[in-house]
Motif scaffolding. Structure first.
Motif, PDB file in Angstrom:
ATOM      1  N   GLN A  34      40.559  43.201  62.270  1.00  0.00           N
ATOM      2  CA  GLN A  34      40.537  41.745  62.107  1.00  0.00           C
ATOM      3  C   GLN A  34      39.511  41.116  63.041  1.00  0.00           C
ATOM      4  OE1 GLN A  34      44.449  40.064  62.474  1.00  0.00           O
ATOM      5  NE2 GLN A  34      45.111  40.872  60.490  1.00  0.00           N
ATOM      6  N   LYS A  93      40.258  43.953  47.180  1.00  0.00           N
ATOM      7  CA  LYS A  93      41.526  44.460  47.723  1.00  0.00           C
ATOM      8  C   LYS A  93      41.405  44.810  49.209  1.00  0.00           C
ATOM      9  CE  LYS A  93      43.574  44.838  43.577  1.00  0.00           C
ATOM     10  NZ  LYS A  93      43.657  43.563  42.966  1.00  0.00           N
ATOM     11  N   ASP A  94      40.570  44.049  49.913  1.00  0.00           N
ATOM     12  CA  ASP A  94      40.392  44.255  51.354  1.00  0.00           C
ATOM     13  C   ASP A  94      41.431  43.401  52.076  1.00  0.00           C
ATOM     14  OD1 ASP A  94      39.604  44.607  53.951  1.00  0.00           O
ATOM     15  OD2 ASP A  94      37.494  44.107  53.604  1.00  0.00           O
ATOM     16  N   ARG A  95      42.561  43.997  52.333  1.00  0.00           N
ATOM     17  CA  ARG A  95      43.702  43.283  52.903  1.00  0.00           C
ATOM     18  C   ARG A  95      43.399  42.746  54.304  1.00  0.00           C
ATOM     19  NH1 ARG A  95      47.542  40.471  50.838  1.00  0.00           N
ATOM     20  NH2 ARG A  95      49.329  40.355  52.173  1.00  0.00           N
ATOM     21  N   MET A 130      39.548  39.130  47.810  1.00  0.00           N
ATOM     22  CA  MET A 130      40.730  39.407  47.034  1.00  0.00           C
ATOM     23  C   MET A 130      40.435  40.451  45.956  1.00  0.00           C
ATOM     24  SD  MET A 130      42.274  35.609  46.496  1.00  0.00           S
ATOM     25  CE  MET A 130      44.010  35.622  46.730  1.00  0.00           C
ATOM     26  N   LEU A 149      41.117  39.715  54.049  1.00  0.00           N
ATOM     27  CA  LEU A 149      41.881  38.620  53.455  1.00  0.00           C
ATOM     28  C   LEU A 149      42.820  37.987  54.492  1.00  0.00           C
ATOM     29  CD1 LEU A 149      42.486  37.016  50.889  1.00  0.00           C
ATOM     30  CD2 LEU A 149      44.227  38.721  50.345  1.00  0.00           C
ATOM     31  N   ASP A 150      43.544  38.815  55.208  1.00  0.00           N
ATOM     32  CA  ASP A 150      44.450  38.312  56.245  1.00  0.00           C
ATOM     33  C   ASP A 150      43.684  37.586  57.349  1.00  0.00           C
ATOM     34  OD1 ASP A 150      46.604  39.323  54.862  1.00  0.00           O
ATOM     35  OD2 ASP A 150      46.818  41.106  56.134  1.00  0.00           O
ATOM     36  N   ARG A 186      42.416  34.207  56.010  1.00  0.00           N
ATOM     37  CA  ARG A 186      43.533  33.272  55.874  1.00  0.00           C
ATOM     38  C   ARG A 186      43.950  32.720  57.233  1.00  0.00           C
ATOM     39  NH1 ARG A 186      47.087  36.364  51.242  1.00  0.00           N
ATOM     40  NH2 ARG A 186      45.981  35.435  49.473  1.00  0.00           N
TER      41      ARG A 186
END
Length: 134
Positions: A69, A4-6, A1, A9-10, A13
């Protein structure tokens, strides 16, 4: 988080969500390492399929997200066997089970799936076993 590694993070999650879903289905029972590995492998397979479909449709923007991903999730799996290592392992399993032809594929696959769980995907195991038994 904080980084800022989207994509990471996704991905994380999604993994957490799948594990929590499995715990809920098991009524709060502890999730075993084998079950976690199976979840991760399933998630990688889903992303590979999506990547291939997006690439075939010319949607590189979506394909790149799926590939990123996939790389994040793969970090949490045990080291995957190379083709040579997989061939050696399956040859050992074939000799242990006494398999001689393609008719014995079921015996080999059963033993190989248990022995190589998490180290290689089922498709690779199946292809190598068929090649060696033919």
């Amino acid at each position: 988080m904080r980084e800022k590694d989207r994509v990471a993070l996704d991905s994380l999650r999604a993994v957490k969500s799948q594990i929590l879903l499995l715990q809920t289905e098991a009524r709060g029972a502890e999730v075993s390492a084998e079950q976690e590995i199976a979840i991760l492998q399933r998630m990688i397979k889903q992303r590979k399929d999506s990547f291939e479909q997006f690439s075939a449709q010319g949607r590189q923007d979506l394909a790149e997200v799926e590939e990123a991903q996939m790389k994040v999730i793969e970090k949490f799996l045990p080291k995957q066997l190379s083709a040579e290592e997989l061939e050696t392992e399956i040859k050992n399993i074939i000799s242990e089970t006494g398999a001689e032809s393609i008719k014995d594929l079921g015996k080999v696959m059963g033993a190989a799936s248990k022995a190589l769980a998490g180290k290689s995907d089922g498709k690779s195991i199946s292809e190598m076993a068929k090649k060696l038994l033919s």
